[in-house]
Enzyme design. Structure first.
Site, PDB file in Angstrom:
ATOM      1  N   HIS A  72      -2.633  -8.022  -0.596  1.00  0.00           N
ATOM      2  CA  HIS A  72      -2.247  -6.592  -0.443  1.00  0.00           C
ATOM      3  C   HIS A  72      -0.729  -6.257  -0.949  1.00  0.00           C
ATOM      4  CE1 HIS A  72      -5.953  -5.512   1.409  1.00  0.00           C
ATOM      5  NE2 HIS A  72      -5.787  -6.419   2.085  1.00  0.00           N
TER       6      HIS A  72
ATOM      7  N   ARG B  32       8.334   7.196   0.973  1.00  0.00           N
ATOM      8  CA  ARG B  32       9.834   6.309   0.606  1.00  0.00           C
ATOM      9  C   ARG B  32       9.765   6.212  -1.097  1.00  0.00           C
ATOM     10  NH1 ARG B  32       5.909   2.174   1.849  1.00  0.00           N
ATOM     11  NH2 ARG B  32       5.570   0.970  -0.171  1.00  0.00           N
TER      12      ARG B  32
ATOM     13  N   GLU C 134     -14.732   3.666   7.389  1.00  0.00           N
ATOM     14  CA  GLU C 134     -14.778   4.290   6.193  1.00  0.00           C
ATOM     15  C   GLU C 134     -16.002   3.689   5.339  1.00  0.00           C
ATOM     16  OE1 GLU C 134     -11.128   4.348   4.076  1.00  0.00           O
ATOM     17  OE2 GLU C 134     -10.387   6.091   4.937  1.00  0.00           O
TER      18      GLU C 134
ATOM     19  N   LYS D 251      -2.634   6.757   9.811  1.00  0.00           N
ATOM     20  CA  LYS D 251      -3.668   7.151   8.632  1.00  0.00           C
ATOM     21  C   LYS D 251      -4.778   8.058   9.044  1.00  0.00           C
ATOM     22  CE  LYS D 251      -1.297   4.020   7.102  1.00  0.00           C
ATOM     23  NZ  LYS D 251      -0.315   4.643   6.219  1.00  0.00           N
TER      24      LYS D 251
HETATM   25  C1  MV4 Z   1     -10.217   0.478   1.147  1.00  0.00           C
HETATM   26  C2  MV4 Z   1     -10.882  -0.269   0.367  1.00  0.00           C
HETATM   27  C3  MV4 Z   1     -12.195  -0.101  -0.013  1.00  0.00           C
HETATM   28  N1  MV4 Z   1     -12.714   0.868   0.544  1.00  0.00           N
HETATM   29  N2  MV4 Z   1     -10.932   1.444   1.741  1.00  0.00           N
HETATM   30  C4  MV4 Z   1      -6.022  -1.760   1.165  1.00  0.00           C
HETATM   31  C5  MV4 Z   1      -4.785  -1.481   1.211  1.00  0.00           C
HETATM   32  C6  MV4 Z   1      -4.914  -0.234   2.189  1.00  0.00           C
HETATM   33  N3  MV4 Z   1      -3.899   0.780   1.527  1.00  0.00           N
HETATM   34  C7  MV4 Z   1      -6.096   0.224   1.939  1.00  0.00           C
HETATM   35  N4  MV4 Z   1      -7.049  -0.695   1.342  1.00  0.00           N
HETATM   36  C8  MV4 Z   1      -8.261  -0.482   0.670  1.00  0.00           C
HETATM   37  N5  MV4 Z   1      -8.847   0.322   1.323  1.00  0.00           N
HETATM   38  C9  MV4 Z   1     -12.269   1.777   1.386  1.00  0.00           C
HETATM   39  N6  MV4 Z   1     -12.939   2.690   2.238  1.00  0.00           N
HETATM   40  C10 MV4 Z   1     -10.284  -1.279  -0.401  1.00  0.00           C
HETATM   41  C11 MV4 Z   1      -8.871  -1.504  -0.225  1.00  0.00           C
HETATM   42  C12 MV4 Z   1      -8.094  -2.567  -0.540  1.00  0.00           C
HETATM   43  C13 MV4 Z   1      -7.202  -2.343  -1.526  1.00  0.00           C
HETATM   44  C14 MV4 Z   1      -6.620  -1.154  -1.936  1.00  0.00           C
HETATM   45  C15 MV4 Z   1      -5.512  -1.222  -2.840  1.00  0.00           C
HETATM   46  C16 MV4 Z   1      -5.070  -2.153  -3.386  1.00  0.00           C
HETATM   47  C17 MV4 Z   1      -5.567  -3.506  -3.238  1.00  0.00           C
HETATM   48  C18 MV4 Z   1      -6.729  -3.492  -2.319  1.00  0.00           C
HETATM   49  C19 MV4 Z   1      -7.054  -4.834  -2.055  1.00  0.00           C
HETATM   50  C20 MV4 Z   1      -8.108  -5.055  -1.227  1.00  0.00           C
HETATM   51  C21 MV4 Z   1      -8.967  -3.838  -0.548  1.00  0.00           C
END
Ligand code: MV4
Length: 498
Positions: A237, A294, A202, A118
């Site tokens: 997730h 992918r 973040e 990341k």
């Molecule tokens: C975040 C966020 C809030 N703020 N980043 C979860 C999976 C990963 N790909 C990144 N994710 C998140 N990153 C910041 N700065 C909240 C999530 C997140 C989330 C993101 C996408 C789909 C579902 C989620 C469920 C909880 C938290």
């Protein structure tokens, strides 16, 4: 340009079949690999050739890259399609495949590697004008220094593992006094989960939506976006419902996000089909999150609304062909919704439920697509992801897609394991979903205990299905006896399995 004549699919179940279908459409021969647990699976029978590569656990079969490459050499395979999961985002595997003179249907190992980390992904895109969540772009090494940065960003903050992704290794820190404790836990967790303790910080975006953009890039410098998928309905997730297009994007925002996604792809010299994930806040600000290198599970919704065959495009790109349409040629037609039908109990925290598909009847008809890899009577193996199928509906608009999804859920008869079908119906009938105004907290916020009982099959339904099952089973036994006496039974196993 190198014509592909034979593809090995380094995967199982629905996605293996999905890939083989496009290969067959293109006149390309197919090779399946399978574990001992998957011997009788439809993906094995559907392929032109099939090879057992080991025992049931994935690390003794589907993750054995070298063994899979050996199969390719023995059978004169030109290209490997990795599907999703397993080896699909393993840069080392992609390199070994290429080094063996076999085409890897996907991006270069370098792009997989960069986007797999990341922090490296953030670094790769930072010279482009791509919105990012405020945060650190180096791993946190000094706790007191990190605390100063966290304060600048403003609480709540989120600690993420550089090697993580898909939500693994994330920790929300609400206030400064919890910072030290949480960062130590996060580093330890990242170390044990990924063998890499690098974490970064973040700003925490509250109640975000998860919107991702499908892109295609060829080896001739063409990179196009195929619009968005809204994937906010998820638990742990793991996505459960996805749709395209998003109900909240304006044409302007869609174009802006699409162009951002294309820039992300260009930043890592991407080739093939890929997905750029964004978070979107309540004010419709969007932020680059990560790129998945992918074909994704939820690609069918994009295929419906754009009229493309994404696997075919992947194969053509891997052959070195140029994409034969332009961004201006692409437009959104209608609306599509996908429900992932998991063998899970939605009334009990989506706990995986293994067992036999005693009754398995698929929905059919206009606007319905089922991608599955099981047949009635089969066991859902405990070794792999418990997804039974993907049910996708399509309509000229969102309302019609929802109505067709509800009809298809009602027509889908699965007995023997608990499934997420009832949850899907709950979603389709929920005001927040119908309005289009929902975010990643949907399940937590709306799927309460009282909802769960009302969406289950009622007892009389189950009793009726069990009776039918008993009857069918009797008939099946008789039929099998007759069949076994003759020589009608296809000998495909003996002929083709090595
Ligand atoms: C975040 C966020 C809030 N703020 N980043 C979860 C999976 C990963 N790909 C990144 N994710 C998140 N990153 C910041 N700065 C909240 C999530 C997140 C989330 C993101 C996408 C789909 C579902 C989620 C469920 C909880 C938290």
């Amino acid at each position: 340009m190198r014509k592909i004549k034979k593809i090995l699919i380094a995967n199982r179940g629905e996605i293996a079949i999905r890939v083989m279908r496009s290969a067959k459409d293109m006149g390309i021969k197919t090779v399946a690999v399978f574990s001992e647990a998957d011997r009788g699976m439809p993906h094995v029978k559907y392929a032109d050739e099939a090879v057992c590569i080991g025992e049931a656990p994935s690390n003794k079969s589907y993750l054995l890259g070298n063994k899979i490459i050996d199969v390719c050499k023995n059978l004169n395979v030109d290209a490997i399609h990795p599907g999703y999961g397993f080896l699909s985002e393993n840069a080392d595997f992609a390199k070994e495949v290429t080094d063996a003179g076999i085409i890897f249907i996907g991006p270069d190992p370098e792009a997989i590697h960069v986007m797999g980390n990341k922090l490296e992904a953030k670094a790769a895109v930072k010279d482009y004008d791509i919105p990012m969540v405020p945060g650190t772009d180096e791993p946190v090494s000094d706790i007191s220094e990190a605390k100063v940065i966290a304060k600048e960003i403003g609480y709540p903050i989120l600690i993420k593992a550089a090697a993580g992704g898909g939500g693994k290794g994330m920790r929300v820190v609400e206030e400064e006094k919890n910072f030290d404790e949480q960062i130590k836990l996060a580093v330890n967790e990242a170390k044990s989960a990924f063998g890499d303790g690098s974490v970064f910080i973040e700003r925490y975006v509250n109640s975000p939506r998860h919107i991702e953009i499908q892109i295609l890039a060829d080896t001739h410098g063409n990179t196009l976006y195929l619009f968005e998928r809204e994937c906010s309905i998820q638990r742990r997730h793991q996505k459960v419902v996805e749709e395209a297009p998003s109900a909240i994007l304006t044409p302007e925002l869609r174009k802006k996000m699409g162009e951002s996604a294309v820039e992300v792809a260009k930043a890592c010299n991407y080739k093939g089909a890929g997905t750029v994930e964004f978070l979107m806040d309540e004010k419709l600000n969007y932020y680059f999150l990560e790129m998945n290198t992918r074909l994704q599970v939820e690609h069918p919704v994009t295929e419906f609304i754009t009229g493309t065959d994404l696997v075919k495009e992947q194969i053509k790109i891997a052959e070195g062909q140029a994409i034969n349409f332009k961004q201006e040629d692409l437009q959104i037609n209608g609306h599509a919704i996908e429900l992932r039908v998991y063998a899970e109990d939605p009334t009990n925290n989506f706990l995986p439920d293994i067992g036999k598909l005693k009754i398995y009847k698929k929905p059919e008809g206009i606007g319905i697509r089922v991608d599955d890899g099981f047949e009635e009577g089969m066991d859902i193996p405990i070794y792999y992801d418990p997804m039974i199928s993907k049910l996708t509906s399509y309509g000229k608009n969102r309302k019609e897609a929802i109505a067709r999804m509800i009809r298809a859920i009602d027509d889908y008869k699965i007995c023997g394991v608990k499934t997420t079908l009832s949850f899907g119906k709950f979603v389709m009938q929920h005001d927040a979903f119908i309005s289009g105004n929902y975010n990643t907290h949907f399940v937590k916020e709306f799927y309460t205990d009282s909802d769960k009982s009302t969406t289950e099959n009622d007892d009389s339904d189950i009793a009726a299905m069990m009776a039918v099952y008993a009857l069918l089973n009797q008939k099946a036994t008789i039929k099998n006896d007759v069949l076994n006496n003759g020589s009608q039974n296809s000998n495909w196993k003996n002929n083709r399995l090595k």
